[in-house]
Design an enzyme around this catalytic site. Structure first.
Site, PDB file in Angstrom:
ATOM      1  NE  ARG A   1       1.369  -6.881  12.666  1.00  0.00           N
ATOM      2  CZ  ARG A   1       1.772  -5.924  13.452  1.00  0.00           C
ATOM      3  NH1 ARG A   1       1.370  -4.665  13.272  1.00  0.00           N
ATOM      4  NH2 ARG A   1       2.514  -6.253  14.591  1.00  0.00           N
TER       5      ARG A   1
ATOM      6  CG  ASN B   1       8.999  -8.900  10.938  1.00  0.00           C
ATOM      7  OD1 ASN B   1       9.531  -7.666  10.502  1.00  0.00           O
ATOM      8  ND2 ASN B   1       9.073  -9.250  12.206  1.00  0.00           N
ATOM      9  CB  VAL B   2      11.964  -6.147   6.038  1.00  0.00           C
ATOM     10  CG1 VAL B   2      11.321  -7.017   4.797  1.00  0.00           C
ATOM     11  CG2 VAL B   2      11.102  -5.165   6.576  1.00  0.00           C
TER      12      VAL B   2
ATOM     13  NE  ARG C   1      -0.116  -0.313   4.910  1.00  0.00           N
ATOM     14  CZ  ARG C   1      -0.807  -0.154   6.165  1.00  0.00           C
ATOM     15  NH1 ARG C   1      -1.998   0.291   6.487  1.00  0.00           N
ATOM     16  NH2 ARG C   1      -0.095  -0.391   7.056  1.00  0.00           N
ATOM     17  N   GLY C   2       0.213   2.343  -0.218  1.00  0.00           N
ATOM     18  CA  GLY C   2       1.006   3.770  -0.088  1.00  0.00           C
ATOM     19  C   GLY C   2       2.006   3.869  -0.999  1.00  0.00           C
TER      20      GLY C   2
ATOM     21  CE1 TYR D   1       7.456   9.952  11.616  1.00  0.00           C
ATOM     22  CE2 TYR D   1       9.404  10.993  11.722  1.00  0.00           C
ATOM     23  CZ  TYR D   1       8.431  10.195  10.985  1.00  0.00           C
ATOM     24  OH  TYR D   1       8.713   9.764   9.744  1.00  0.00           O
TER      25      TYR D   1
ATOM     26  CG  ASN E   1       8.052   1.779   1.305  1.00  0.00           C
ATOM     27  OD1 ASN E   1       8.023   2.955   1.308  1.00  0.00           O
ATOM     28  ND2 ASN E   1       7.101   1.235   1.435  1.00  0.00           N
TER      29      ASN E   1
ATOM     30  CB  THR F   1      -0.178   7.082   2.482  1.00  0.00           C
ATOM     31  OG1 THR F   1       0.725   7.002   3.636  1.00  0.00           O
ATOM     32  CG2 THR F   1       0.444   7.676   1.281  1.00  0.00           C
TER      33      THR F   1
ATOM     34  CE  LYS G   1      10.911   6.814   8.113  1.00  0.00           C
ATOM     35  NZ  LYS G   1      10.629   6.042   7.039  1.00  0.00           N
TER      36      LYS G   1
END
Length: 249
Positions: free
Chosen positions: A36, A61-62, A13-14, A150, A88, A188, A157
C-alpha cells in the site's frame, strides 16, 4: 552475503525495513516489498542504493498467491534467483476473538501465515538448485500468550511457528534452513493501530528486565546471523529477542 539475493516482505518500514537494510549492508541484493505505501518502500531502497547496494521495489499482496508469484518472478528477473526469504509482512484486525468474522480470518491468516508457507514453496526450487537457502518468519509472543485485542494475529503467528517447523524438517536435506524470530515489544508504526498502544508501551517497558525496548536494528542483526553459515545447524527454532520480557510471570 555478497552475491546473495534476499526477499523481505513488508519491508517499507519498521522491522522489515531494518532487515532489508541490514542484509544489504552485508552484501545481499534485496527485493523490497510493499502493498500500500510505495513511498516508504522507495525510501528503504534509496537507503540501500545510497550505500552502494542493489535493491528493487516490488508491489505485491503477499496474502494472495499471484502476489507472491509476482514478487518472486520480479526478484528472479532482476537478480537471477532467490537465496533468502524473510516473511515479515503482517496485518490483522485488532478485536476480541468472538468479534472476528470470516473476512478478518482470511485477511490475517493469508498475509501473516499463508505468505510464509506458499512463499517458501515459490522460492524453494531456486534454493534447492544451489543447495543453499534461508527462510525466516517473524512471529511474536502472541503466538503462545494471550494479549488484548490480538486474538486473530496471535493465531496467525502460531501458524507461522508451526509452518516453520514442518518446512525445516522437509527442506533441511536440500540445504535450506528455516527458523522464526519472536521479537518483544518493538516501538514501530505498527503499534499505532492498537487502541491500547500507550498501555502496551507502558506495561511492556515495566515488564522488560533490560529496561528498554528491542530496536528494529537488533532484530535485523539476528536475522543476518540466522542467514549466516555459522547458524546453519539452528533449524526449526523460534528465537526470542525481547530483553527478557517473556521471562516474567
Amino acid at each position: 552475503m555478497a552475491g546473495k539475493t534476499a526477499i523481505v516482505t513488508g519491508s517499507g518500514r519498521g522491522i522489515g525495513r531494518a532487515i532489508a537494510i541490514e542484509l544489504a549492508q552485508r552484501g545481499a541484493q534485496v527485493a523490497v516489498n510493499f502493498f500500500r505505501r510505495r513511498e516508504s518502500a522507495e525510501e528503504t531502497a534509496a537507503v540501500i542504493t545510497a550505500a552502494g547496494g542493489r535493491a528493487i521495489v516490488v508491489k505485491a499482496n503477499v496474502g494472495q498467491l499471484d502476489g507472491l508469484q509476482t514478487l518472486v518472478q520480479e526478484t528472479v528477473k532482476a537478480f537471477g534467483g532467490v537465496d533468502i526469504f524473510i516473511a515479515n509482512a503482517a496485518s490483522g484486525v485488532l478485536r476480541p476473538a468472538v468479534e472476528q468474522d470470516e473476512r478478518t480470518w482470511d485477511w490475517t491468516m493469508n498475509i501473516n501465515a499463508r505468505s510464509l508457507l506458499f512463499g517458501a514453496r515459490a522460492v524453494a526450487p531456486f534454493m534447492q538448485a544451489q543447495g543453499w537457502g534461508r527462510i525466516i518468519g517473524i512471529t511474536s509472543i502472541g503466538s503462545t500468550r494471550v494479549l488484548p485485542e490480538y486474538a486473530m494475529v496471535g493465531i496467525s503467528k502460531a501458524a507461522i511457528e508451526a509452518a516453520v517447523r514442518y518446512l525445516a524438517v522437509e527442506l533441511a536435506p536440500t540445504g535450506i534452513v528455516c527458523n522464526a524470530i519472536s521479537p518483544g515489544v518493538v516501538e514501530t508504526e505498527a503499534l499505532d493501530f492498537f487502541p491500547s498502544r500507550d498501555q502496551i508501551l507502558a506495561e511492556g517497558l515495566r515488564r522488560t528486565p533490560a529496561g528498554r525496548f528491542v530496536q528494529p536494528e537488533e532484530v535485523a542483526r539476528l536475522v543476518a546471523f540466522l542467514c549466516s553459515d555459522d547458524a546453519r545447524m539452528i533449524m526449526g527454532q523460534v528465537i526470542t529477542i525481547d530483553g527478557g520480557y517473556a521471562l516474567l510471570a
